[in-house]
Each structure stands twice: as structure tokens, then as C-alpha cells.
Design a protein around this motif. Structure first.
Motif, PDB file in Angstrom:
ATOM      1  N   PRO A   4     -56.868   4.634  44.979  1.00  0.00           N
ATOM      2  CA  PRO A   4     -55.706   4.065  44.274  1.00  0.00           C
ATOM      3  C   PRO A   4     -55.709   4.451  42.803  1.00  0.00           C
ATOM      4  O   PRO A   4     -56.747   4.439  42.139  1.00  0.00           O
ATOM      5  CB  PRO A   4     -55.894   2.552  44.436  1.00  0.00           C
ATOM      6  N   SER A   5     -54.533   4.796  42.304  1.00  0.00           N
ATOM      7  CA  SER A   5     -54.392   5.113  40.880  1.00  0.00           C
ATOM      8  C   SER A   5     -54.321   3.815  40.082  1.00  0.00           C
ATOM      9  O   SER A   5     -54.208   2.717  40.632  1.00  0.00           O
ATOM     10  CB  SER A   5     -53.118   5.918  40.640  1.00  0.00           C
ATOM     11  N   ASP A   6     -54.371   3.948  38.751  1.00  0.00           N
ATOM     12  CA  ASP A   6     -54.229   2.773  37.883  1.00  0.00           C
ATOM     13  C   ASP A   6     -52.914   2.057  38.155  1.00  0.00           C
ATOM     14  O   ASP A   6     -52.851   0.814  38.193  1.00  0.00           O
ATOM     15  CB  ASP A   6     -54.294   3.180  36.410  1.00  0.00           C
ATOM     16  N   VAL A   7     -51.840   2.826  38.343  1.00  0.00           N
ATOM     17  CA  VAL A   7     -50.521   2.241  38.573  1.00  0.00           C
ATOM     18  C   VAL A   7     -50.439   1.592  39.951  1.00  0.00           C
ATOM     19  O   VAL A   7     -49.766   0.574  40.127  1.00  0.00           O
ATOM     20  CB  VAL A   7     -49.418   3.298  38.378  1.00  0.00           C
ATOM     21  N   ASP A   8     -51.132   2.174  40.955  1.00  0.00           N
ATOM     22  CA  ASP A   8     -51.193   1.529  42.269  1.00  0.00           C
ATOM     23  C   ASP A   8     -51.808   0.131  42.141  1.00  0.00           C
ATOM     24  O   ASP A   8     -51.336  -0.834  42.746  1.00  0.00           O
ATOM     25  CB  ASP A   8     -52.042   2.351  43.244  1.00  0.00           C
ATOM     26  N   ILE A   9     -52.871   0.034  41.353  1.00  0.00           N
ATOM     27  CA  ILE A   9     -53.575  -1.234  41.189  1.00  0.00           C
ATOM     28  C   ILE A   9     -52.765  -2.222  40.358  1.00  0.00           C
ATOM     29  O   ILE A   9     -52.681  -3.405  40.681  1.00  0.00           O
ATOM     30  CB  ILE A   9     -54.950  -0.995  40.542  1.00  0.00           C
ATOM     31  N   TRP A  10     -52.167  -1.734  39.275  1.00  0.00           N
ATOM     32  CA  TRP A  10     -51.447  -2.616  38.333  1.00  0.00           C
ATOM     33  C   TRP A  10     -50.126  -1.936  37.962  1.00  0.00           C
ATOM     34  O   TRP A  10     -50.037  -1.227  36.964  1.00  0.00           O
ATOM     35  CB  TRP A  10     -52.310  -2.856  37.097  1.00  0.00           C
ATOM     36  N   PRO A  11     -49.066  -2.103  38.759  1.00  0.00           N
ATOM     37  CA  PRO A  11     -47.822  -1.344  38.565  1.00  0.00           C
ATOM     38  C   PRO A  11     -47.193  -1.456  37.187  1.00  0.00           C
ATOM     39  O   PRO A  11     -46.447  -0.557  36.772  1.00  0.00           O
ATOM     40  CB  PRO A  11     -46.905  -1.919  39.653  1.00  0.00           C
ATOM     41  N   LEU A  12     -47.455  -2.534  36.465  1.00  0.00           N
ATOM     42  CA  LEU A  12     -46.896  -2.663  35.115  1.00  0.00           C
ATOM     43  C   LEU A  12     -47.322  -1.500  34.227  1.00  0.00           C
ATOM     44  O   LEU A  12     -46.588  -1.102  33.318  1.00  0.00           O
ATOM     45  CB  LEU A  12     -47.334  -3.991  34.496  1.00  0.00           C
ATOM     46  N   LEU A  13     -48.505  -0.921  34.500  1.00  0.00           N
ATOM     47  CA  LEU A  13     -49.002   0.174  33.671  1.00  0.00           C
ATOM     48  C   LEU A  13     -48.119   1.415  33.738  1.00  0.00           C
ATOM     49  O   LEU A  13     -48.182   2.275  32.853  1.00  0.00           O
ATOM     50  CB  LEU A  13     -50.433   0.540  34.087  1.00  0.00           C
ATOM     51  N   GLY A  14     -47.280   1.510  34.773  1.00  0.00           N
ATOM     52  CA  GLY A  14     -46.413   2.677  34.900  1.00  0.00           C
ATOM     53  C   GLY A  14     -45.068   2.536  34.227  1.00  0.00           C
ATOM     54  O   GLY A  14     -44.274   3.482  34.199  1.00  0.00           O
ATOM     55  N   VAL A  15     -44.799   1.370  33.634  1.00  0.00           N
ATOM     56  CA  VAL A  15     -43.483   1.126  33.029  1.00  0.00           C
ATOM     57  C   VAL A  15     -43.448   1.656  31.595  1.00  0.00           C
ATOM     58  O   VAL A  15     -44.356   1.404  30.793  1.00  0.00           O
ATOM     59  CB  VAL A  15     -43.142  -0.381  33.042  1.00  0.00           C
ATOM     60  N   ARG A  16     -42.391   2.376  31.292  1.00  0.00           N
ATOM     61  CA  ARG A  16     -42.119   2.843  29.938  1.00  0.00           C
ATOM     62  C   ARG A  16     -40.646   2.623  29.641  1.00  0.00           C
ATOM     63  O   ARG A  16     -39.790   2.853  30.498  1.00  0.00           O
ATOM     64  CB  ARG A  16     -42.451   4.335  29.762  1.00  0.00           C
ATOM     65  N   ILE A  17     -40.345   2.172  28.425  1.00  0.00           N
ATOM     66  CA  ILE A  17     -38.959   1.967  28.004  1.00  0.00           C
ATOM     67  C   ILE A  17     -38.781   2.697  26.679  1.00  0.00           C
ATOM     68  O   ILE A  17     -39.479   2.406  25.706  1.00  0.00           O
ATOM     69  CB  ILE A  17     -38.642   0.464  27.821  1.00  0.00           C
ATOM     70  N   GLN A  18     -37.845   3.626  26.640  1.00  0.00           N
ATOM     71  CA  GLN A  18     -37.624   4.438  25.446  1.00  0.00           C
ATOM     72  C   GLN A  18     -36.210   4.232  24.948  1.00  0.00           C
ATOM     73  O   GLN A  18     -35.236   4.354  25.701  1.00  0.00           O
ATOM     74  CB  GLN A  18     -37.838   5.923  25.760  1.00  0.00           C
ATOM     75  N   VAL A  19     -36.057   3.887  23.667  1.00  0.00           N
ATOM     76  CA  VAL A  19     -34.749   3.784  23.035  1.00  0.00           C
ATOM     77  C   VAL A  19     -34.874   4.380  21.642  1.00  0.00           C
ATOM     78  O   VAL A  19     -35.714   3.961  20.855  1.00  0.00           O
ATOM     79  CB  VAL A  19     -34.249   2.321  22.994  1.00  0.00           C
ATOM     80  N   SER A  20     -34.060   5.401  21.372  1.00  0.00           N
ATOM     81  CA  SER A  20     -34.147   6.119  20.104  1.00  0.00           C
ATOM     82  C   SER A  20     -35.601   6.597  19.920  1.00  0.00           C
ATOM     83  O   SER A  20     -36.172   7.187  20.829  1.00  0.00           O
ATOM     84  CB  SER A  20     -33.673   5.224  18.966  1.00  0.00           C
ATOM     85  N   ASP A  21     -36.215   6.304  18.780  1.00  0.00           N
ATOM     86  CA  ASP A  21     -37.594   6.740  18.549  1.00  0.00           C
ATOM     87  C   ASP A  21     -38.589   5.601  18.734  1.00  0.00           C
ATOM     88  O   ASP A  21     -39.709   5.647  18.233  1.00  0.00           O
ATOM     89  CB  ASP A  21     -37.753   7.356  17.157  1.00  0.00           C
ATOM     90  N   VAL A  22     -38.166   4.564  19.469  1.00  0.00           N
ATOM     91  CA  VAL A  22     -39.033   3.429  19.777  1.00  0.00           C
ATOM     92  C   VAL A  22     -39.397   3.448  21.254  1.00  0.00           C
ATOM     93  O   VAL A  22     -38.528   3.642  22.109  1.00  0.00           O
ATOM     94  CB  VAL A  22     -38.350   2.092  19.426  1.00  0.00           C
TER      95      VAL A  22
END
Length: 220
Positions: A4-22
């Protein structure tokens, strides 16, 4: 069978939110330590914008409060009760935290946002970008029906962002804040209100890793 990958174990780790340069990304142990140092360097003056005085104390005590808080939330996260905590970075520099919390979300589809920024990044419009990012996650990513927020009546910066994004008043309470009665104002933004603003009035937000998060949190 693959490991299992890190994201398989803890799916929150795969979330990214990008807006402008933030960018908003989940908080791991290393980031929690760095956020503790950031908070210890100052978030506010004598004015306390939070319901609990976690920013009071020595620099080490404040940093420890931040680390302990994020560690506890990670242990408690479940489909029935969750707090999705994201580190905010501006051009890869750590600047603060944006969160989305809920209880029994599968039934209520209601969540509450919260945030803080290091003092050096306040008053530059970054708080608005962070709020738009988390609202996009809530409404577009997780199918929220409403998002609420609250702030002390004298927290002008937070209330200005809330008004700017079109929330409606949702009551107020007289509460104790460090031994003094203070009014806490509550606000609500419904899906209909969010959609009325239209995507053309908001900066583009890129969401990644949300489907795995939905499955993990049992969001249909």
C-alpha cells in the motif's frame, strides 16, 4: 499483492488544492512542527481571534500546542467526525492553515471552515484565496449543502472575507473570551448562494485526490 502507498493508507495525503499561487496540502508531522514555529512567531497582537487561547504562552508552548492539536485530529478522523487540516503555502513558503470540519457529514452535508495566517502574510488577500479554496473543496469536491463559519465581532479581517464571499448572518452568541464577554458572530453560505456567484467571479481552483478522500469518508 502490491505494498500500500502512503495515499492508500491515508487518502487525505493525496489531496492538493491550488488557487493562484497558493497551495493547500495536508499536514504531516514535519509540517505540524513547522507550523508550530510559524505560530510561535506571531499570529496576532493582544487581540485573541480564537475561541481557545492556544496562542498564549512561550514560543515552545505555542509550537507544542499546534503539534499536539494536529496529532490529535489525525487520530480522531473518521467518517462520522472529521477535521481536514491543510497547510497553506505561497510560492512554496509555509504561511498558515485552512481547515474544514464536520460531524455526521454524510447526513447533514454541513461543514465549518477555520483558518489562521502568520502575521507577515495578513492583509494581502491571501485569506480570501484560502477561503475560496476550501469552499471549492466543500461544494465542488465533497458535495456540501452549506458551509458555516464564525468569528468574534471585533475580528474585522475575518468578517470582511466572510462578507466579501457572500455569506448570510446565522446568529450570534455572547461568550467568555479570557474573562470578558464578547460577541461571536456566525455565518452561513449555502450551495445556492455559492453557485449564484458563478465560477466567473471566482479564481480557478484545481482539486486533486478528492475521489479517494470521498470514498474513505463514505461520502456518496
Amino acid at each position: 499483492m502490491p505494498t500500500p502507498s502512503d495515499v492508500d493508507i491515508w487518502p487525505l495525503l493525496g489531496v492538493r488544492i491550488q488557487v493562484s499561487d497558493v497551495e493547500l496540502a495536508p499536514i504531516d508531522d514535519r509540517t505540524a512542527l513547522d507550523l508550530g514555529r510559524l505560530a510561535a512567531g506571531g499570529i496576532h497582537g493582544n487581540f485573541l481571534p480564537f475561541s481557545t487561547p492556544w496562542t498564549r504562552g512561550t514560543e515552545t508552548e505555542v509550537a507544542r500546542n499546534v503539534y499536539r492539536y494536529h496529532s490529535r485530529l489525525r487520530h480522531e478522523l473518521s467518517p462520522e467526525r472529521w477535521s481536514l487540516e491543510f497547510a497553506a503555502r505561497l510560492d512554496h513558503t509555509l504561511i498558515g492553515v485552512q481547515s474544514l470540519t464536520a460531524e455526521q457529514y454524510g447526513t447533514t452535508r454541513s461543514a465549518e471552515s477555520g483558518s489562521w495566517l502568520g502575521q507577515a502574510w495578513q492583509g494581502k488577500g491571501i485569506g480570501t484565496l484560502n477561503r475560496i479554496a476550501i469552499l471549492t473543496l466543500a461544494f465542488e469536491g465533497l458535495g456540501a449543502h452549506e458551509v458555516t463559519t464564525s468569528a468574534w465581532a471585533d475580528n474585522q479581517a475575518s468578517n470582511a472575507v466572510t462578507r466579501k464571499l457572500g455569506y448570510e448572518p446565522n446568529g450570534e452568541e455572547r461568550l467568555d473570551r479570557e474573562g470578558r464577554v464578547t460577541v461571536q458572530k456566525r455565518f452561513r453560505l449555502s450551495r445556492e448562494m455559492w453557485e449564484r456567484r458563478g465560477a466567473d467571479l471566482r479564481p480557478h481552483v484545481d482539486l486533486q485526490g478528492v475521489e479517494a478522500l470521498r470514498r474513505w469518508l463514505s461520502i456518496d
